[in-house]
Structures are given as C-alpha cells and as structure tokens.
Design a protein around this motif. Structure first.
Motif, PDB file in Angstrom:
ATOM      1  N   UNK A 183      64.456 -77.432   7.229  1.00  0.00           N
ATOM      2  CA  UNK A 183      64.907 -78.790   6.683  1.00  0.00           C
ATOM      3  C   UNK A 183      66.746 -78.030   5.955  1.00  0.00           C
ATOM      4  N   UNK A 184      66.159 -76.736   4.811  1.00  0.00           N
ATOM      5  CA  UNK A 184      66.945 -76.607   3.716  1.00  0.00           C
ATOM      6  C   UNK A 184      68.453 -76.034   4.893  1.00  0.00           C
ATOM      7  N   UNK A 185      67.448 -74.673   5.780  1.00  0.00           N
ATOM      8  CA  UNK A 185      68.348 -74.697   6.448  1.00  0.00           C
ATOM      9  C   UNK A 185      69.779 -75.047   6.944  1.00  0.00           C
ATOM     10  N   UNK A 186      69.080 -76.367   7.841  1.00  0.00           N
ATOM     11  CA  UNK A 186      69.587 -76.740   8.582  1.00  0.00           C
ATOM     12  C   UNK A 186      70.918 -77.623   7.217  1.00  0.00           C
ATOM     13  N   UNK A 187      69.743 -78.475   6.219  1.00  0.00           N
ATOM     14  CA  UNK A 187      71.318 -78.897   5.596  1.00  0.00           C
ATOM     15  C   UNK A 187      72.408 -77.855   5.108  1.00  0.00           C
ATOM     16  N   UNK A 188      71.629 -76.980   4.884  1.00  0.00           N
ATOM     17  CA  UNK A 188      72.785 -75.670   4.613  1.00  0.00           C
ATOM     18  C   UNK A 188      74.092 -75.145   5.300  1.00  0.00           C
ATOM     19  N   UNK A 189      73.600 -75.026   5.973  1.00  0.00           N
ATOM     20  CA  UNK A 189      74.106 -75.264   7.641  1.00  0.00           C
ATOM     21  C   UNK A 189      75.731 -76.438   7.709  1.00  0.00           C
ATOM     22  N   UNK A 190      74.811 -77.438   7.705  1.00  0.00           N
ATOM     23  CA  UNK A 190      75.261 -78.885   7.731  1.00  0.00           C
ATOM     24  C   UNK A 190      76.796 -78.445   7.072  1.00  0.00           C
ATOM     25  N   UNK A 191      76.170 -78.690   5.711  1.00  0.00           N
ATOM     26  CA  UNK A 191      76.823 -78.145   4.108  1.00  0.00           C
ATOM     27  C   UNK A 191      78.368 -77.219   4.465  1.00  0.00           C
ATOM     28  N   UNK A 192      77.557 -76.373   4.982  1.00  0.00           N
ATOM     29  CA  UNK A 192      78.351 -74.895   5.498  1.00  0.00           C
ATOM     30  C   UNK A 192      79.908 -75.354   6.447  1.00  0.00           C
ATOM     31  N   UNK A 193      79.203 -76.207   7.551  1.00  0.00           N
ATOM     32  CA  UNK A 193      80.018 -77.043   8.688  1.00  0.00           C
ATOM     33  C   UNK A 193      81.047 -77.848   7.982  1.00  0.00           C
ATOM     34  N   UNK A 194      81.022 -78.673   7.161  1.00  0.00           N
ATOM     35  CA  UNK A 194      81.093 -79.628   6.154  1.00  0.00           C
ATOM     36  C   UNK A 194      82.435 -78.790   5.661  1.00  0.00           C
ATOM     37  N   UNK A 195      81.925 -77.743   4.862  1.00  0.00           N
ATOM     38  CA  UNK A 195      83.205 -76.987   4.050  1.00  0.00           C
ATOM     39  C   UNK A 195      84.093 -76.609   5.375  1.00  0.00           C
ATOM     40  N   UNK A 196      83.531 -76.209   6.226  1.00  0.00           N
ATOM     41  CA  UNK A 196      84.675 -75.525   7.091  1.00  0.00           C
ATOM     42  C   UNK A 196      85.292 -76.609   8.096  1.00  0.00           C
ATOM     43  N   UNK A 197      84.537 -77.622   8.157  1.00  0.00           N
ATOM     44  CA  UNK A 197      85.615 -78.604   8.549  1.00  0.00           C
ATOM     45  C   UNK A 197      86.959 -79.339   7.499  1.00  0.00           C
ATOM     46  N   UNK A 198      86.141 -79.075   6.135  1.00  0.00           N
ATOM     47  CA  UNK A 198      87.309 -79.484   5.212  1.00  0.00           C
ATOM     48  C   UNK A 198      88.364 -78.943   4.975  1.00  0.00           C
ATOM     49  N   UNK A 199      87.570 -77.313   4.979  1.00  0.00           N
ATOM     50  CA  UNK A 199      88.853 -76.348   4.958  1.00  0.00           C
ATOM     51  C   UNK A 199      89.867 -76.612   5.688  1.00  0.00           C
ATOM     52  N   UNK A 200      89.671 -76.738   7.341  1.00  0.00           N
ATOM     53  CA  UNK A 200      90.738 -76.754   8.189  1.00  0.00           C
ATOM     54  C   UNK A 200      91.454 -77.875   8.080  1.00  0.00           C
ATOM     55  N   UNK A 201      90.841 -79.221   7.562  1.00  0.00           N
ATOM     56  CA  UNK A 201      91.837 -80.534   7.913  1.00  0.00           C
ATOM     57  C   UNK A 201      92.490 -79.692   6.052  1.00  0.00           C
ATOM     58  N   UNK A 202      92.243 -79.675   5.807  1.00  0.00           N
ATOM     59  CA  UNK A 202      92.948 -79.798   4.155  1.00  0.00           C
ATOM     60  C   UNK A 202      94.366 -78.660   4.778  1.00  0.00           C
TER      61      UNK A 202
END
Length: 282
Positions: A183-202
C-alpha cells in the motif's frame, strides 16, 4: 427413658438425612439426570421437586439456556492461497442431556468438541472462496452453510447449534506488513505520478503564458509603432499647415529656439555679420 429419647432422636435424624438425600429440585433454567452407580438412568428431570434413592443415586444438572461459546483465533487459507485469521463464536444449547452426558460429559468437553467441529467446517468453507469473498460478498452464505453443517454434526451429541458467526477477520502479522508495504509503495507511485503530471501541467501553463506574453507584447509594440507613426504624420501635417499659414513667423520661432539652445548662461559666440542667425535682428 433417656435411651428411648436418644433412639427417637437418632431415628428422626436418620429419617431427615434420608429425606434430604432423597429429595432434589431442578430450577427453571436447568434439566437434570440421575446417575445410579455411575450410569445415567433413562429419565430426564424437568424443573420441579423430584426424588432419588439416597446414597445410591447422584444428580447431575445441565444448563437449559442458550449458551455462548467464543473460539480462539485460528488461521485458515482461502482458495487464492491467502492466510486469514478467523475469530468466531457459536450459540448452542443442550437438547438431550442423556446423550450429552454419554458422549461429552461436561461443558468444557462440549466446548472443546464444538471448537474442533466449527473450526474444521469454517476452514473447509473458507478454502472454497477467495479472500475478498470471505470478507465481503459471501460471508453471510458461508456462515449459513457452516451453521447447518455444524448443527447436523453436533446433533448426535445431544447439542443444538443455533448460530455460528465470524466476529472478526484479520490477516496474519507478516501478511499485514507485506500489505502495508504494498500500500505504501502504491501510494508513493501515485504521488510520483501526480507530481510528474503536475510538473508537466505547470510547464505547459508556463509555456502557454510565455507565448501569450510574447504575442501581447508584439501586438502592443506593433500598435505602438502604428500610433507613433500616425502621431508623427499628424504632427508633421500640423507643422506644415502652421508653416504655410505664416512662414515668416514660423521662421522667427525656429530662430528663437535655435538661439535658446545655442546660447547658455554667460556664454560667448563669435559670428560674422552676414551670418544667418543675425538676419532676424537686422
């Protein structure tokens, strides 16, 4: 006389002892059987006053109420090979005291037997379903079937099983750690994905803003050049119109401006008499 009184006292005492040993009562929450030389008689005694043979027969009481039994937590495996810890309980009562005494004797013996039967049936039923089905969708069906099978088995021991339920389902400690890790690994993967998508959108938003800024500045510079050109043309037109109306006055005005810019405070200038600057003085 004293001997007669003593004899009467002994007889009365013996009679009272015999009556006390020969009479027993069963309350409304119990049933009872009578043992004669260690063997149960065929009669089951209901609530009330009853008699037995003194010093030869012994009364054994059984609780007639619905009893609760909580089993110890045990592990079982689902059909998808997942370990699960089952914490269950059962509600039961003694319906045939004679058969109960012949097969299991005491309540602790009955509870031990009930524990084995319930756990074996639960383990068999849980092994036919996946972990998600045991926890959610098929839980009620599993309990109904387990109750029916345990009821049939325990009937031969003089026991009626009313209900079997799972109080709680847990995972073993090592499974919990593994699941929490996933669960922790999955949440970290989702957080990295959200950060990457946020940087891309920024980056996209900044690029679009920079592009819009460049377009706006270019349009503003173009409009400014057009406005300046129109203003210069309008000024030249006004100057030309004014010059054509009175050329001598305009020439004199320009001469004054030239003199003002040429001569500062305490300045000196040597010019010849036919110089053009002096023509207006003459």
């Amino acid at each position: 006389m004293k001997k007669i009184q003593s004899l009467i006292f002994v007889v009365v005492l013996a009679a009272a002892l015999i009556i006390w040993q020969g009479v027993f009562t069963v309350n409304q929450m119990e049933t009872a059987i009578v043992l004669q030389l260690g063997e149960p008689l065929d009669e089951v005694y209901k609530p009330g006053l009853h008699f037995k043979v003194p010093f030869v027969q012994k009364v054994v009481y059984f609780d007639a109420r619905v009893l609760d039994y909580e089993a110890s937590s045990r592990e079982a495996f689902t059909v998808d090979k997942k370990a699960i810890v089952l914490d269950n309980y059962a509600r039961w009562r003694i319906t045939d005291p004679l058969q109960f005494y012949r097969t299991m004797r005491t309540l602790p013996g009955a509870q031990a037997r009930l524990d084995d039967v319930v756990y074996s049936q639960l383990r068999a039923m849980v092994g036919a379903y996946t972990l998600s089905e045991v926890v959610s969708t098929q839980r009620a069906a599993i309990m109904t079937e387990v109750t029916q099978k345990v009821k049939e088995i325990m009937k031969t021991f003089g026991v009626d099983v009313i209900d079997v339920r799972i109080k709680r389902t847990d995972l073993p400690e090592e499974n919990l750690r593994a699941i929490f890790g996933r669960m922790r690994a999955e949440r970290e993967r989702q957080a990295k994905q959200y950060r990457s998508e946020g940087e891309e959108e920024s980056t996209r938003i900044r690029s679009d803003a920079d592009r819009q800024k460049a377009v706006i500045l270019a349009d503003a510079a173009r409009d400014a050049q057009i406005i300046r050109g129109d203003a210069d043309a309008r000024a030249a037109e006004i100057y030309a119109t004014a010059y054509n109306k009175n050329k001598d006055f305009y020439s004199f005005q320009r001469w004054l401006e030239a003199m003002r810019s040429s001569f500062g405070e305490h300045s000196k200038m040597v010019i010849s008499s036919p110089d053009a600057l002096l023509q207006h003085l003459r």
